[in-house]
Design an enzyme around this catalytic site. Structure first.
Site, PDB file in Angstrom:
ATOM      1  N   ALA A 273     -14.456 -25.927 -17.893  1.00 40.45           N
ATOM      2  CA  ALA A 273     -13.692 -24.868 -17.226  1.00 40.45           C
ATOM      3  C   ALA A 273     -14.174 -24.643 -15.789  1.00 40.45           C
ATOM      4  CB  ALA A 273     -13.834 -23.573 -18.017  1.00 40.45           C
ATOM      5  N   GLU A 330     -21.301 -16.029 -10.786  1.00 37.71           N
ATOM      6  CA  GLU A 330     -21.229 -16.278 -12.232  1.00 37.71           C
ATOM      7  C   GLU A 330     -21.193 -14.985 -13.039  1.00 37.71           C
ATOM      8  OE1 GLU A 330     -20.453 -19.086 -13.156  1.00 37.71           O
ATOM      9  OE2 GLU A 330     -20.944 -20.191 -11.322  1.00 37.71           O
TER      10      GLU A 330
END
Ligand code: X8Z
Ligand code: ZN
Length: 573
Positions: A273, A330
């Site tokens: 992903a 992130e």
């Protein structure tokens, strides 16, 4: 295209260097950082033919990794099993020890065989390139990344260790109960292949085995998602709705048109992903071979978090269209997913039914979260600490794999189910190593997300323990989040962190994570009171059971005693 860009960058750098910018007193002001960005020419002094060679090796490695396939255990004629689509599913559902061992080994052998030689060339050329830029080696360059700077890694690892060891001991006992004595010692490391994940970096996939209570206390909604025949697009729409509920931006028309959220049937694709910023203020994309389960639902939020960040800093000059550091990037989607995963929220969006919240379900929820979040920390730490040492030569080539398993043993308490030697190179089985993607960012991101969560929960007016907080529909929380995200990389990351914590701290800290898991930690210490905490092993390159398949220690009294003593399935309150 790349040549034109380099030419432009070189020209800009030459122009910029005419100014006396290094004399600015305040090194944190925007203009100084801008000069730094323009003059950071990376590998421009590296000979172009070598640079091309390195690029070619890296792109070949990525391509080979994305195409790697292995044969099925059940039917040796079926040899088209890829990591993300097929193997992930098997690891999630198979509880057959031998099948899991076969898959674990095959994936490593296949990727190692194809990539090892190239990795060694990449190692040498990356070091040469880094040296041409004034670094000691490529590891030294990796360490110069913003997300590593000002982070006290060892201290953080020490803080997390007691909680990790409790989770480890609990998991080991449950796995022994499930798989039997001959595979796992009660005071040994855990075989890496039975944790539901190819790289054992998250163990929530085997929550069915580890759940201390009955099924009804499980906060996992995968079954309900599948029962409803949910489509990937619905998962993305639900994620978007969460972000807009806190006042953040919806996805653009381009996003919905150009993203690839399911694996095309007729094409090979890098299924790992990822999120993409095409830097025109509207073209943002996600590429993901989405499967319908809760883990993937969290990943959808993770990826959409990247897009949210892109959108928030799109108003800035390109030089600052980055995260405050890569760990911040992130952490955005994961922060939101901490709210989404709470039973309270899952009930709100009708994915969790017939679930009553009580102290057992609270522990079940925390355990599942710990299997995702806490377990991930040592795992995310070792990828780069191993690479830093490999690039510097501290780990010599001839012991690269042995040292890898030493680290996995030391920090994670895991062991390989079959003997690994220095002909193997197991880190290469991981996407980020095979594609030259730094990993430390995820370690940072996993701590930051709890810091962000805590700050946003406070802003939303949440009362009660941190793990029960859901910031859904809190415009106040969303506003504070945006205030930080909109800064992109305009200011040093500590300043960005101060914005969200309202000056309470500018340090990367494990405290909010430890606060979140405090009730679980207490519960585990009580449950594990007669357990051996930690792990012993004389040889990190193979699990004890694999050398003596009859299980030299398997039937030792200590295990049998342990088994009798703890075979106590708890019931719901
Ligand atoms: O690579 C990813 C994301 C893309 S940035 C899917 N993650 C790491 C991994 O898969 O190993 C997210 C968590 C860790
Ligand atoms: Zn990511």
């Amino acid at each position: 295209m790349k040549d034109a860009l380099s030419e432009f960058e070189n020209e800009s750098a030459k122009e910029a260097d005419k100014f006396n910018w290094k004399e600015f007193e305040d090194k944190n002001i925007t203009i100084y950082r801008w000069f730094q960005y323009i003059l950071d020419l990376g590998s421009s002094s590296f000979p172009p033919e070598k640079s091309k060679e390195l690029d070619k090796i890296k792109s070949d490695m990525s391509l080979i990794y994305s195409k790697a396939k292995i044969c099925s255990y059940r039917s040796k004629k079926k040899c088209d099993l890829g990591l993300e689509e097929d193997l992930r599913k098997i690891l999630l559902t198979s509880r057959n020890y031998e099948e899991l061992k076969y898959i674990w080994k095959e994936w490593r052998d296949t990727t190692n065989k194809k990539l090892k030689k190239m990795f060694l060339q990449y190692l040498q050329l990356s070091n040469e390139m880094a040296r041409s830029e004034g670094f000691k080696d490529y590891g030294d360059k990796m360490k110069s990344e913003e997300s590593v700077k000002d982070v006290e890694v060892d201290k953080l690892m020490e803080q997390i260790k007691p909680l990790y060891k409790q989770i480890h001991a609990y998991t080991r006992r449950k796995l022994i109960q499930h798989y039997g004595a001959k595979y796992i010692r009660p005071d040994g490391p855990i075989p890496a292949h039975i944790l539901g994940h190819m790289f054992s970096q998250q163990w929530a996939q085997v929550f069915d085995i580890l759940n201390p209570f009955s099924k009804s206390a499980s906060p996992d909604v995968s079954a309900e998602m599948q029962r409803r025949k949910m489509k990937p697009i619905e998962m993305f729409k639900i994620a978007e709705e969460f972000f807009t509920s806190i006042g953040m931006q919806p996805m653009t028309a381009d996003f919905w048109q150009k993203s690839v959220i399911e694996k095309p049937k007729d094409k090979d694709m890098v299924c790992h992903a990822s999120a993409w910023n095409l830097h025109d203020g509207k073209d943002y994309r996600i590429k993901m071979c989405t499967q319908v389960n809760m883990g993937e639902f969290v990943t959808v939020h993770h990826e959409m978090g990247h897009i949210q960040y892109y959108q928030e800093y799109a108003h800035l000059p390109v030089a600052f269209q980055h995260g405050a550091n890569t760990g911040f990037h992130e952490a955005v989607g994961d922060t939101v997913a901490l709210s989404v995963s709470t039973p309270t929220h899952l009930k709100k969006i009708k994915l969790l039914k017939n679930f009553s919240t009580n102290s057992n379900s609270d522990i079940a929820f925390l355990l599942k979260m710990a299997l995702e979040k806490v377990v991930f920390l040592p795992s995310s730490y070792i990828y780069d600490s191993w690479r830093w040492k490999v690039f510097s030569g501290e780990i010599p080539q001839k012991v690269m794999n042995t040292q890898w398993w030493k680290m996995r043993n030391k920090y994670e308490g895991l062991c390989p189910p079959v003997r690994r030697t220095d002909d193997d190179l197991d880190p290469l089985s991981k996407y980020h190593v095979a594609t030259d993607t730094f990993y430390f960012r995820y370690f940072v991101g996993h701590l930051l997300q709890f810091q962000f969560h805590k700050a946003l929960c406070k802003e939303s007016g949440h009362k009660g323990p941190l793990h029960t907080c859901d910031i859904y529909q809190s415009k106040k929380a969303g506003k504070l989040f945006s205030k930080m995200l909109r800064l992109g990389s305009l200011v040093p990351w500590k300043e960005a962190l101060s914005v969200i914590t309202k000056n309470e701290t500018d340090e990367l800290s494990a405290d909010p994570l430890l606060e979140y898991f405090e009730p679980l930690y207490k519960w585990l210490k009580e449950r594990n009171r007669n357990e051996f905490i930690g792990w012993k092993s004389s040889d990190p390159t193979v699990c004890p059971e694999a050398t003596d398949s009859e299980g030299e220690g398997a039937d030792e009294p200590i295990y049998i005693e342990a088994r009798i003593e703890y075979d106590d399935e708890e019931t719901d309150e």
